[in-house]
Design a protein around this motif. Structure first.
Motif, short mmCIF file in Angstrom:
data_model
loop_
_atom_site.label_atom_id
_atom_site.label_comp_id
_atom_site.label_asym_id
_atom_site.label_seq_id
_atom_site.Cartn_x
_atom_site.Cartn_y
_atom_site.Cartn_z
N LEU A 1 0.84 -1.20 0.00
CA LEU A 1 0.00 0.00 0.00
C LEU A 1 0.87 1.26 0.00
N LEU A 2 1.91 1.26 0.82
CA LEU A 2 2.81 2.42 0.88
C LEU A 2 3.57 2.58 -0.44
N SER A 3 3.95 1.46 -1.05
CA SER A 3 4.64 1.53 -2.35
C SER A 3 3.71 2.11 -3.41
N GLY A 4 2.43 1.75 -3.34
CA GLY A 4 1.46 2.33 -4.27
C GLY A 4 1.34 3.83 -4.10
N CYS A 5 1.32 4.29 -2.84
CA CYS A 5 1.29 5.73 -2.59
C CYS A 5 2.54 6.41 -3.14
N LEU A 6 3.69 5.79 -2.93
CA LEU A 6 4.94 6.35 -3.43
C LEU A 6 4.92 6.43 -4.96
N ILE B 1 -1.00 1.13 -20.22
CA ILE B 1 -1.52 2.24 -19.40
C ILE B 1 -0.71 3.50 -19.68
N GLN B 2 -1.37 4.49 -20.25
CA GLN B 2 -0.70 5.74 -20.62
C GLN B 2 -1.26 6.96 -19.91
N LYS B 3 -2.42 6.83 -19.29
CA LYS B 3 -3.02 7.97 -18.60
C LYS B 3 -3.11 7.69 -17.11
N LYS B 4 -2.87 8.72 -16.31
CA LYS B 4 -2.94 8.61 -14.85
C LYS B 4 -2.18 7.39 -14.34
N THR B 5 -0.95 7.23 -14.83
CA THR B 5 -0.20 6.02 -14.51
C THR B 5 0.09 5.88 -13.02
N GLY B 6 0.41 6.98 -12.36
CA GLY B 6 0.69 6.91 -10.93
C GLY B 6 -0.51 6.42 -10.14
N PHE B 7 -1.68 6.98 -10.45
CA PHE B 7 -2.91 6.57 -9.77
C PHE B 7 -3.26 5.13 -10.10
N TYR B 8 -2.97 4.70 -11.32
CA TYR B 8 -3.25 3.32 -11.73
C TYR B 8 -2.44 2.34 -10.88
N TYR B 9 -1.13 2.58 -10.78
CA TYR B 9 -0.30 1.64 -10.03
C TYR B 9 -0.60 1.69 -8.53
N PHE B 10 -1.06 2.84 -8.04
CA PHE B 10 -1.52 2.89 -6.65
C PHE B 10 -2.70 1.94 -6.44
N ALA C 1 -2.68 -1.39 -4.20
CA ALA C 1 -3.65 -1.39 -3.08
C ALA C 1 -4.53 -2.64 -3.14
N THR C 2 -4.92 -3.05 -4.34
CA THR C 2 -5.71 -4.28 -4.48
C THR C 2 -4.91 -5.48 -4.01
N PHE C 3 -3.64 -5.55 -4.40
CA PHE C 3 -2.81 -6.68 -3.96
C PHE C 3 -2.59 -6.64 -2.45
N ALA C 4 -2.49 -5.45 -1.87
CA ALA C 4 -2.35 -5.35 -0.42
C ALA C 4 -3.59 -5.92 0.28
N PHE D 1 -13.08 -9.40 11.86
CA PHE D 1 -13.36 -8.00 11.49
C PHE D 1 -12.23 -7.47 10.62
N LEU D 2 -10.99 -7.82 10.95
CA LEU D 2 -9.84 -7.44 10.13
C LEU D 2 -9.94 -8.08 8.74
N PHE D 3 -10.39 -9.34 8.72
CA PHE D 3 -10.59 -10.02 7.43
C PHE D 3 -11.60 -9.25 6.59
N PHE D 4 -12.70 -8.83 7.19
CA PHE D 4 -13.71 -8.08 6.45
C PHE D 4 -13.15 -6.74 5.98
N PHE D 5 -12.32 -6.11 6.80
CA PHE D 5 -11.69 -4.85 6.41
C PHE D 5 -10.85 -5.04 5.15
N PHE D 6 -10.01 -6.07 5.13
CA PHE D 6 -9.18 -6.32 3.95
C PHE D 6 -10.05 -6.74 2.76
N TRP D 7 -11.13 -7.46 3.02
CA TRP D 7 -12.06 -7.86 1.96
C TRP D 7 -12.62 -6.63 1.24
N GLU D 8 -12.92 -5.58 2.02
CA GLU D 8 -13.42 -4.35 1.43
C GLU D 8 -12.30 -3.55 0.77
N VAL D 9 -11.08 -3.63 1.33
CA VAL D 9 -9.94 -2.94 0.72
C VAL D 9 -9.72 -3.42 -0.71
N MET D 10 -9.97 -4.68 -0.98
CA MET D 10 -9.84 -5.21 -2.34
C MET D 10 -10.83 -4.57 -3.30
#
Length: 481
Positions: free
Chosen positions: A10-15, A106-115, A119-122, A134-143
């Motif tokens: 997730l942090l790598s995606g933000c970076l 991917i040629q448009k909004k590449t930074g946002f795309y890789y974020f 994030a999906t893989f996280a 509850f943590l499982f459900f949290f990550f389920w929604e993060v996907m």
């Protein structure tokens, strides 16, 4: 370390998002390079974590459990066993494939795309690690959210419709699971005096069968939608067809496996008696999915839509094996999950490669590509063979074990399920012939070095697991008993 790996994505995606196209020390940073480097480093960290650990992963091994929301006794708890380790390794491998197939697409909004991609893989890694529900459900929604964004922003012509449909199906089924999770925590409080969302606390509960059947259905529906199984499958063909290539690889290769993982980890283990009573219905749905998916795949003219329906058919074998309550079938389910992740990712990657050349997914616009692109044709034939279960490739081992194990419990159902193998051979050959055989519709450029690396890595993995399935079987044995 496990926390750093999960949230490192997730942090790598933000970076990657914020550093894309920025200049550092005279070097122009690019999101794709940052994402690829992050995934490679974190995957190596995970392999070192597992290899250097002295834990016995035949059973769940706790890595972290600290209070998170104290008022409800919700913990931040992560654990691993052989099942989750296998699926996390598959996730990291396909994360690299997703980045490589997106390299030029991917040629448009590449930074946002890789974020969104990272994030999906996280979220997926969190799903495979979390043992607080509850943590499982949290990550389920993060996907859910970043995957919806990938379809809606970088998809094809009907991307908004496909993204909204994917979101609604997943969200509604997730709410049913949330109700079941809260009910389980309440039952734990009734029996012990304390609220608990901890998975291994729930394993100790004594739940009346009539109550367990309803709770099991809450989990089953959520995971059946993700699998997907007939009749809650209709989001998948639209999402696959409209998603960018990496989105399709991600959906078929990993996201569907979270549904199978949930069935094994939570439905079967938490509600064994209710699941056994429900097994005839689940197996019937699995066989319908196998035959229906194969029939619908044969009827498609869209390359990606054909592969999407084939995924419904292949994942039907997984549900059939899981609800057979048979050791051989369980092992077949694990191999099929991994094999399908590789073979479907390969076919969707090939679909993206072809789309970049001819700007069409319609099989009627293709044909004769072998003459101008023989390397592409060779890989296409190998991936089609994997899809219909050619001996020597991983899909054959998984489906054979699934059918052999399930036959001991549901012989009549397995006879009908075997028809799906015939159907898969038909639609796979139709796909190959319409794309690569016949009179050339146009000349296309053969595979580049990057594309050869993508296809070769997937094909080599299918061959290795097809010839040496014990690589998976020796690990799945302990995890499923």
């Amino acid at each position: 370390m496990l926390t750093l790996i999960v949230f490192g994505l997730l942090l790598s995606g933000c970076l990657a998002w914020f550093a894309d196209n920025k200049v550092l020390l005279g070097i122009k940073l690019q999101a794709k390079w940052l994402s690829l480097l992050a995934v490679l480093v974190l995957s190596c960290c995970f392999l070192l974590l597992v290899y250097c650990s002295e834990k016995n992963f035949q059973q769940l091994q706790l890595f972290a459990r600290v209070p998170w929301i104290r008022s409800f006794n919700i913990d931040y708890a992560l654990a691993l066993d052989q099942l989750s380790i296998t699926l996390i390794i598959l996730t990291f491998f396909l994360a690299v494939i997703c980045i490589l197939v997106s390299w030029q697409e991917i040629q448009k909004k590449t930074g946002f795309y890789y974020f969104n991609l990272l994030a999906t893989f996280a979220g997926i890694l969190g799903v495979f690690c979390a043992v607080d529900m509850f943590l499982f459900f949290f990550f389920w929604e993060v996907m859910l959210l970043p995957m919806t964004a990938i379809i809606a922003v970088w998809g094809h012509e009907k991307r908004y419709f496909a993204a909204v449909k994917f979101f609604i199906f997943t969200q509604v089924s997730s709410l049913l699971m949330l109700v079941a999770i809260i009910a389980m925590a309440y039952i734990h409080q009734q029996q012990t005096g304390d609220l608990s969302f901890y998975y291994q606390d729930w394993l100790m509960l004594d739940i009346k069968l009539d109550v367990a059947q309803y709770l099991m259905l809450g989990f089953f529906i959520a995971f059946a939608v993700k699998l997907p199984s007939v009749p809650v499958h209709s989001w998948l063909p639209d999402a696959h067809t409209q998603a960018p290539t990496a989105g399709s690889v991600l959906l078929a290769g990993v996201l569907l496996k979270t549904g199978a993982y949930g069935l094994i980890r939570f439905v079967i283990f938490l509600f064994p008696q209710a699941s056994e009573n429900f097994a005839p219905i689940a197996v019937t749905l699995a066989v319908i999915s196998i035959i229906y998916g194969a029939k619908m795949a044969f009827a498609q003219n869209d390359f990606k839509r054909l592969v999407a329906y084939s995924s419904i058919s292949h994942m039907g074998f997984v549900m059939l094996a899981i609800f057979s309550f048979n050791e051989i079938a369980y092992q077949g389910a694990i191999v099929t999950m991994v094999a399908h992740g590789l073979s479907s990712a390969a076919l969707f990657a090939l679909a993206g490669i072809i789309y970049q050349r001819v700007h069409s997914r319609n099989l009627t616009d293709m044909g004769g590509f072998w003459q101008s692109a023989p390397r592409m044709g060779g890989f296409g034939l190998a991936f089609a063979a994997a899809a219909f279960g050619l001996p020597g490739l991983a899909n054959f081992v998984g489906e054979f074990l699934s059918l052999v194990g399930a036959f001991q419990v549901f012989p009549i159902m397995v006879i009908f399920a075997a028809l799906g193998l015939i159907g898969s051979a038909i639609y796979a050959m139709v796909l190959f012939q319409n794309t690569f055989q016949g009179v050339p519709s146009k000349l296309v450029e053969d595979l580049s070095l990057r594309e050869i690396c993508i296809c070769s890595s997937l094909l080599v993995s299918l061959i290795i697991l097809g010839l040496y399935p014990n690589i998976l079987l020796r690990y799945s044995f302990g995890a499923l008993l």
